[in-house]
Design a protein around this motif. Structure first.
Motif, PDB file in Angstrom:
ATOM      1  N   ASP A  37       0.734  -1.198   0.018  1.00  0.00           N
ATOM      2  CA  ASP A  37       0.087  -0.196   0.055  1.00  0.00           C
ATOM      3  C   ASP A  37       0.697   1.401   0.001  1.00  0.00           C
ATOM      4  OD1 ASP A  37      -2.420  -1.385   0.325  1.00  0.00           O
ATOM      5  OD2 ASP A  37      -2.181  -1.915   2.351  1.00  0.00           O
ATOM      6  N   HIS A  38       2.047   1.348   0.059  1.00  0.00           N
ATOM      7  CA  HIS A  38       2.900   2.567   0.687  1.00  0.00           C
ATOM      8  C   HIS A  38       4.456   2.360  -0.258  1.00  0.00           C
ATOM      9  CE1 HIS A  38       0.568   1.486   4.319  1.00  0.00           C
ATOM     10  NE2 HIS A  38      -0.107   2.782   3.800  1.00  0.00           N
ATOM     11  N   VAL A  39       5.002   3.508  -0.402  1.00  0.00           N
ATOM     12  CA  VAL A  39       6.165   3.381  -1.072  1.00  0.00           C
ATOM     13  C   VAL A  39       7.033   4.669  -0.355  1.00  0.00           C
ATOM     14  CG1 VAL A  39       7.743   3.380  -3.037  1.00  0.00           C
ATOM     15  CG2 VAL A  39       5.445   2.541  -3.204  1.00  0.00           C
ATOM     16  N   ALA A  40       8.195   4.268   0.109  1.00  0.00           N
ATOM     17  CA  ALA A  40       9.056   5.589   0.604  1.00  0.00           C
ATOM     18  C   ALA A  40      10.348   5.468  -0.443  1.00  0.00           C
ATOM     19  CB  ALA A  40       9.850   5.187   1.949  1.00  0.00           C
ATOM     20  N   PHE A  41      10.611   6.686  -0.764  1.00  0.00           N
ATOM     21  CA  PHE A  41      11.531   6.989  -1.658  1.00  0.00           C
ATOM     22  C   PHE A  41      12.209   8.325  -1.292  1.00  0.00           C
ATOM     23  CE2 PHE A  41       7.566   8.610  -3.521  1.00  0.00           C
ATOM     24  CZ  PHE A  41       7.936   9.718  -3.862  1.00  0.00           C
ATOM     25  N   LEU A  42      13.926   8.500  -1.810  1.00  0.00           N
ATOM     26  CA  LEU A  42      14.452   9.664  -1.638  1.00  0.00           C
ATOM     27  C   LEU A  42      13.860  10.714  -2.463  1.00  0.00           C
ATOM     28  CD1 LEU A  42      18.012   8.281  -1.661  1.00  0.00           C
ATOM     29  CD2 LEU A  42      16.781   8.918   0.207  1.00  0.00           C
ATOM     30  N   ASP A  43      14.047  11.815  -1.711  1.00  0.00           N
ATOM     31  CA  ASP A  43      13.587  13.152  -2.329  1.00  0.00           C
ATOM     32  C   ASP A  43      14.551  13.532  -3.455  1.00  0.00           C
ATOM     33  OD1 ASP A  43      12.866  15.880  -2.962  1.00  0.00           O
ATOM     34  OD2 ASP A  43      12.340  16.329  -0.826  1.00  0.00           O
ATOM     35  N   ARG A  44      14.169  13.783  -4.712  1.00  0.00           N
ATOM     36  CA  ARG A  44      14.913  14.230  -5.471  1.00  0.00           C
ATOM     37  C   ARG A  44      15.786  15.460  -5.537  1.00  0.00           C
ATOM     38  NH1 ARG A  44      12.162  14.769 -11.337  1.00  0.00           N
ATOM     39  NH2 ARG A  44      13.170  13.130 -12.345  1.00  0.00           N
ATOM     40  N   TRP A  45      15.178  16.322  -4.692  1.00  0.00           N
ATOM     41  CA  TRP A  45      15.920  17.844  -4.398  1.00  0.00           C
ATOM     42  C   TRP A  45      15.589  17.869  -2.962  1.00  0.00           C
ATOM     43  CZ3 TRP A  45      12.242  17.901  -8.492  1.00  0.00           C
ATOM     44  CH2 TRP A  45      12.420  17.519  -9.798  1.00  0.00           C
ATOM     45  N   GLY A 135      17.688  26.759  -0.916  1.00  0.00           N
ATOM     46  CA  GLY A 135      18.726  25.915  -1.540  1.00  0.00           C
ATOM     47  C   GLY A 135      18.603  24.291  -1.139  1.00  0.00           C
ATOM     48  N   VAL A 136      19.108  23.484  -2.452  1.00  0.00           N
ATOM     49  CA  VAL A 136      18.933  22.256  -2.226  1.00  0.00           C
ATOM     50  C   VAL A 136      20.288  21.542  -2.286  1.00  0.00           C
ATOM     51  CG1 VAL A 136      16.548  22.056  -3.158  1.00  0.00           C
ATOM     52  CG2 VAL A 136      18.385  21.709  -4.648  1.00  0.00           C
ATOM     53  N   LEU A 137      20.473  20.397  -1.887  1.00  0.00           N
ATOM     54  CA  LEU A 137      21.879  19.655  -1.865  1.00  0.00           C
ATOM     55  C   LEU A 137      21.991  19.192  -3.244  1.00  0.00           C
ATOM     56  CD1 LEU A 137      21.325  17.685   1.484  1.00  0.00           C
ATOM     57  CD2 LEU A 137      22.466  20.087   1.054  1.00  0.00           C
ATOM     58  N   ASP A 138      23.181  19.250  -3.454  1.00  0.00           N
ATOM     59  CA  ASP A 138      23.652  18.681  -4.739  1.00  0.00           C
ATOM     60  C   ASP A 138      24.395  17.369  -4.545  1.00  0.00           C
ATOM     61  OD1 ASP A 138      24.660  18.279  -7.305  1.00  0.00           O
ATOM     62  OD2 ASP A 138      26.338  19.558  -7.271  1.00  0.00           O
ATOM     63  N   VAL A 139      23.495  16.518  -4.691  1.00  0.00           N
ATOM     64  CA  VAL A 139      23.882  14.948  -4.484  1.00  0.00           C
ATOM     65  C   VAL A 139      24.062  14.302  -5.527  1.00  0.00           C
ATOM     66  CG1 VAL A 139      23.387  12.963  -2.983  1.00  0.00           C
ATOM     67  CG2 VAL A 139      22.472  15.131  -2.283  1.00  0.00           C
ATOM     68  N   ALA A 140      25.477  13.821  -5.662  1.00  0.00           N
ATOM     69  CA  ALA A 140      25.814  13.148  -6.857  1.00  0.00           C
ATOM     70  C   ALA A 140      24.930  11.539  -7.220  1.00  0.00           C
ATOM     71  CB  ALA A 140      27.375  12.586  -6.917  1.00  0.00           C
ATOM     72  N   PRO A 141      24.780  11.249  -8.289  1.00  0.00           N
ATOM     73  CA  PRO A 141      23.832   9.888  -8.572  1.00  0.00           C
ATOM     74  C   PRO A 141      24.168   8.797  -7.683  1.00  0.00           C
ATOM     75  CG  PRO A 141      24.148  10.954 -10.392  1.00  0.00           C
ATOM     76  CD  PRO A 141      25.058  11.641  -9.721  1.00  0.00           C
ATOM     77  N   ASP A 142      25.752   8.654  -7.689  1.00  0.00           N
ATOM     78  CA  ASP A 142      26.305   7.617  -6.677  1.00  0.00           C
ATOM     79  C   ASP A 142      26.002   7.655  -5.394  1.00  0.00           C
ATOM     80  OD1 ASP A 142      28.123   9.675  -6.841  1.00  0.00           O
ATOM     81  OD2 ASP A 142      29.810   8.043  -6.692  1.00  0.00           O
ATOM     82  N   GLU A 143      26.208   8.776  -4.705  1.00  0.00           N
ATOM     83  CA  GLU A 143      25.812   9.102  -3.458  1.00  0.00           C
ATOM     84  C   GLU A 143      24.212   8.957  -3.117  1.00  0.00           C
ATOM     85  OE1 GLU A 143      26.432  12.619   0.086  1.00  0.00           O
ATOM     86  OE2 GLU A 143      27.191  13.030  -2.034  1.00  0.00           O
TER      87      GLU A 143
END
Length: 158
Positions: A37-45, A135-143
Motif C-alpha cells: 500500500d505504500h512506497v518510500a523514496f528519496l527526495d529528488r531535491w 537551496g537544495v543539496l547537490d547529491v551525486a547519483p552514486d551518493e
C-alpha cells in the motif's frame, strides 16, 4: 534546481507520484522501502541529507478525510518505520515529519521525513531548512544510490 520549472511542472504536469510509480523515466526516484500500500523514496531535491518521501500507492489527496482510520494508522506506522531508519542513518538531532501538497500542485498525499543534523543554527532550522527556496543539496547519483542502500539496510535490520 530550477525552482520555476519545478513549480510549473508540479502545477501542469502529471501527478509526480503516480508518474514515478508508473515507471515514467521523467520522474525517477530511489525507492528505499515499500509494501502493498505504500512506497518510500528519496527526495529528488533534498534540503537535508537523506530526505525521504512516503506515499500511498493509491492516488489519495487529503491527509485525513481520504483514509479510514485503519488505512491512516497503517500509513503512519509505515512513516514511523522509515523515520526510525532515517534517524539511525543520519544521527538526527530532530526528525521533521510533515505532509504538504496542494490541489494546485503535488496533490498526491505524501509525507516528508527529514533529519535535522546536530549543530544547525536555530535560525536555519524548522521551515528554513526545509524550503527549496533556501537551496537544495547537490547529491551525486552514486551518493544517492549509497544513501538509498544505507536506508534499506537500516529498515531491514532495525
Amino acid at each position: 534546481m530550477d525552482l520555476e520549472g519545478y513549480m510549473e511542472r508540479a502545477r501542469s504536469g502529471p501527478c509526480f507520484v503516480c508518474a514515478f510509480l508508473a515507471g515514467d523515466p521523467g520522474y525517477p526516484h530511489h525507492t528505499i522501502h515499500e509494501d502493498d500500500d505504500h512506497v518510500a523514496f528519496l527526495d529528488r531535491w533534498p534540503t537535508l541529507p537523506g530526505k525521504v518521501l512516503v506515499v500511498p500507492r493509491a492516488h489519495v489527496e487529503h491527509v485525513v478525510r481520504d483514509l479510514d482510520a485503519a488505512a491512516y494508522a497503517r500509513l503512519m506506522l509505515f512513516v514511523r518505520e522509515v523515520a526510525l531508519a532515517v534517524e539511525h542513518v543520519f544521527d538526527a538531532e530532530r526528525t521533521y515529519v510533515y505532509s504538504l501538497g496542494s490541489q494546485e500542485g503535488n496533490s498526491h498525499l505524501h509525507w516528508h521525513i527529514a533529519a535535522l543534523p546536530p549543530g544547525v543554527p536555530y535560525e536555519e532550522q524548522q521551515f528554513h531548512v526545509l524550503m527549496t527556496e533556501n537551496g537544495v543539496l547537490d547529491v551525486a547519483p552514486d551518493e544517492m544510490a549509497d544513501i538509498a542502500a544505507r536506508l534499506r539496510r537500516a529498515i531491514a535490520s532495525p
